[in-house]
Design a protein around this motif. Structure first.
Motif, mmCIF file in Angstrom:
data_model
loop_
_atom_site.group_PDB
_atom_site.id
_atom_site.type_symbol
_atom_site.label_atom_id
_atom_site.label_comp_id
_atom_site.label_asym_id
_atom_site.label_seq_id
_atom_site.Cartn_x
_atom_site.Cartn_y
_atom_site.Cartn_z
ATOM 1 N N VAL A 148 0.844 -1.193 0.000
ATOM 2 C CA VAL A 148 0.000 0.000 0.000
ATOM 3 C C VAL A 148 0.879 1.242 0.000
ATOM 4 O O VAL A 148 1.844 1.335 0.757
ATOM 5 N N TYR A 149 0.538 2.184 -0.851
ATOM 6 C CA TYR A 149 1.274 3.450 -0.930
ATOM 7 C C TYR A 149 0.286 4.540 -1.308
ATOM 8 O O TYR A 149 -0.535 4.370 -2.214
ATOM 9 N N TYR A 150 0.349 5.662 -0.587
ATOM 10 C CA TYR A 150 -0.549 6.788 -0.827
ATOM 11 C C TYR A 150 0.230 7.926 -1.501
ATOM 12 O O TYR A 150 1.272 8.350 -0.982
ATOM 13 N N MET A 151 -0.280 8.410 -2.608
ATOM 14 C CA MET A 151 0.373 9.492 -3.342
ATOM 15 C C MET A 151 -0.240 10.838 -2.972
ATOM 16 O O MET A 151 -1.436 11.062 -3.206
ATOM 17 N N PRO A 152 0.539 11.738 -2.389
ATOM 18 C CA PRO A 152 0.034 13.103 -2.166
ATOM 19 C C PRO A 152 -0.260 13.765 -3.512
ATOM 20 O O PRO A 152 0.289 13.375 -4.546
ATOM 21 N N HIS A 153 -1.117 14.761 -3.506
ATOM 22 C CA HIS A 153 -1.495 15.397 -4.770
ATOM 23 C C HIS A 153 -1.730 16.887 -4.573
ATOM 24 O O HIS A 153 -1.997 17.364 -3.462
ATOM 25 N N ARG A 154 -1.619 17.605 -5.676
ATOM 26 C CA ARG A 154 -1.861 19.053 -5.693
ATOM 27 C C ARG A 154 -2.461 19.425 -7.048
ATOM 28 O O ARG A 154 -2.249 18.728 -8.034
ATOM 29 N N PRO A 155 -3.183 20.549 -7.104
ATOM 30 C CA PRO A 155 -3.729 20.988 -8.397
ATOM 31 C C PRO A 155 -2.700 21.797 -9.185
ATOM 32 O O PRO A 155 -1.862 22.503 -8.613
ATOM 33 N N VAL A 156 -2.769 21.664 -10.490
ATOM 34 C CA VAL A 156 -1.992 22.500 -11.401
ATOM 35 C C VAL A 156 -2.989 23.270 -12.256
ATOM 36 O O VAL A 156 -3.840 22.670 -12.916
ATOM 37 N N VAL A 157 -2.892 24.577 -12.215
ATOM 38 C CA VAL A 157 -3.849 25.437 -12.912
ATOM 39 C C VAL A 157 -3.215 25.979 -14.181
ATOM 40 O O VAL A 157 -2.133 26.567 -14.147
ATOM 41 N N LYS A 158 -3.873 25.759 -15.297
ATOM 42 C CA LYS A 158 -3.421 26.277 -16.582
ATOM 43 C C LYS A 158 -4.638 26.817 -17.319
ATOM 44 O O LYS A 158 -5.317 26.103 -18.064
ATOM 45 N N LEU A 159 -4.939 28.066 -17.093
ATOM 46 C CA LEU A 159 -6.146 28.676 -17.644
ATOM 47 C C LEU A 159 -6.118 28.775 -19.162
ATOM 48 O O LEU A 159 -7.168 28.881 -19.804
ATOM 49 N N SER A 160 -4.924 28.721 -19.753
ATOM 50 C CA SER A 160 -4.816 28.829 -21.208
ATOM 51 C C SER A 160 -5.173 27.523 -21.917
ATOM 52 O O SER A 160 -5.351 27.504 -23.136
ATOM 53 N N SER A 161 -5.281 26.436 -21.161
ATOM 54 C CA SER A 161 -5.597 25.145 -21.766
ATOM 55 C C SER A 161 -7.043 25.117 -22.234
ATOM 56 O O SER A 161 -7.947 25.574 -21.530
ATOM 57 N N SER A 162 -7.278 24.569 -23.414
ATOM 58 C CA SER A 162 -8.629 24.512 -23.960
ATOM 59 C C SER A 162 -9.431 23.336 -23.425
ATOM 60 O O SER A 162 -10.659 23.357 -23.444
ATOM 61 N N SER A 163 -8.736 22.282 -22.927
ATOM 62 C CA SER A 163 -9.450 21.091 -22.473
ATOM 63 C C SER A 163 -9.411 20.911 -20.959
ATOM 64 O O SER A 163 -10.443 20.663 -20.330
ATOM 65 N N THR A 164 -8.223 21.044 -20.351
ATOM 66 C CA THR A 164 -8.085 20.786 -18.916
ATOM 67 C C THR A 164 -7.415 21.976 -18.252
ATOM 68 O O THR A 164 -6.191 22.103 -18.272
ATOM 69 N N LYS A 165 -8.199 22.832 -17.653
ATOM 70 C CA LYS A 165 -7.651 24.034 -17.027
ATOM 71 C C LYS A 165 -7.091 23.732 -15.638
ATOM 72 O O LYS A 165 -6.156 24.382 -15.184
ATOM 73 N N ILE A 166 -7.675 22.768 -14.937
ATOM 74 C CA ILE A 166 -7.178 22.359 -13.625
ATOM 75 C C ILE A 166 -7.032 20.842 -13.619
ATOM 76 O O ILE A 166 -7.970 20.123 -13.963
ATOM 77 N N ARG A 167 -5.866 20.375 -13.266
ATOM 78 C CA ARG A 167 -5.645 18.940 -13.171
ATOM 79 C C ARG A 167 -4.872 18.632 -11.896
ATOM 80 O O ARG A 167 -4.216 19.510 -11.327
ATOM 81 N N SER A 168 -4.953 17.408 -11.468
ATOM 82 C CA SER A 168 -4.244 16.999 -10.257
ATOM 83 C C SER A 168 -2.934 16.323 -10.628
ATOM 84 O O SER A 168 -2.863 15.573 -11.608
ATOM 85 N N VAL A 169 -1.915 16.601 -9.852
ATOM 86 C CA VAL A 169 -0.609 15.978 -10.041
ATOM 87 C C VAL A 169 -0.298 15.158 -8.795
ATOM 88 O O VAL A 169 -0.311 15.676 -7.680
#
Length: 234
Positions: A148-169
């Protein structure tokens, strides 16, 4: 040419003024050039046209062979096994839920200061769940035989993107209590991406070029069931 001063490159550069044209002698002296450095100049001439056997040799690697033997098409998606470096790697990976929870708590404090981002970031995970890219771990399977392993995550904001403006990393390099992470035990394998210059050269073959992008490309690939517990997150 080679001289007592080292390799020398000499030529004339012609310049034109309003009244006349004149030449200026140019001399470039390179004091020390190794054979390996010179080879790099010739290698530039073969970009995109390297021998096919160099590309085919990638398939001889252990990681690629394991990938070919485990990849399969299930329910409309390709399913793959994680490329573990060795069989003992899974045993060394420790449960880092407490560490991941601390990072999430700290991150939630930041999100509380930006209500709009918090709302939009929640929509990201809602869409993942509706698209069957993530699923909740059943309570009876929280503790199991798999690592078992848990991956921490954060949002990456790219308002210029036409498809995915906010994604999780997701951070698979977050260390466990023994100082190692999931990335430490996974092999990167050979790069299967086509050579960029080779692809650009292809654009010279036809009058029209068409490009496309696959939305959430990496999220379209499933991980085999016995490896999914190392892709958990809170």
């Amino acid at each position: 040419m080679k001289s007592v001063f080292g390799y020398v490159l000499s030529c004339r550069l012609y310049e034109t003024t309003h009244t006349c044209m004149y030449s200026v002698p140019q001399l470039l002296c390179i004091p020390s050039v190794s054979d390996s450095d010179l080879c790099k100049f010739w290698d530039l001439e073969t970009i995109g046209v390297k021998p096919r056997e160099l590309v085919d040799s990638y398939s001889e690697t252990k990681v690629f062979k394991e990938f070919e033997s485990t990849v399969k098409f299930v329910n409309g998606r390709y399913e793959v096994a994680l490329p573990w470096k060795d069989d003992s790697a899974k045993e060394k990976l420790l449960n880092n839920e407490v560490i991941a929870h601390k990072r999430l708590s700290k991150f939630m404090v930041e999100l509380e200061q930006d209500k709009e981002l918090k709302k939009e970031y929640q929509k990201v995970f809602d869409s993942y769940e509706s698209d069957h890219m993530i699923e909740e771990v059943p309570r009876q399977e929280i503790s199991g035989v798999n690592p078992v392993y848990y991956m921490p995550h954060r949002p990456v904001v790219k308002l210029s993107s036409s498809s995915t403006k906010i994604r999780s990393v997701f951070d698979a390099s977050a260390s466990c209590y023994n100082g190692v992470s999931l990335n430490d035990y996974l092999s990167s394998g050979p790069s299967l991406n086509p050579d960029l210059v080779e692809m650009l050269i292809c654009f010279r073959c036809w009058p029209i070029a068409v490009t496309a992008d696959l939305r959430k490309a990496f999220l379209q690939i499933s991980v085999q069931e016995q490896d999914r517990d190392v892709h958990r997150f809170l």
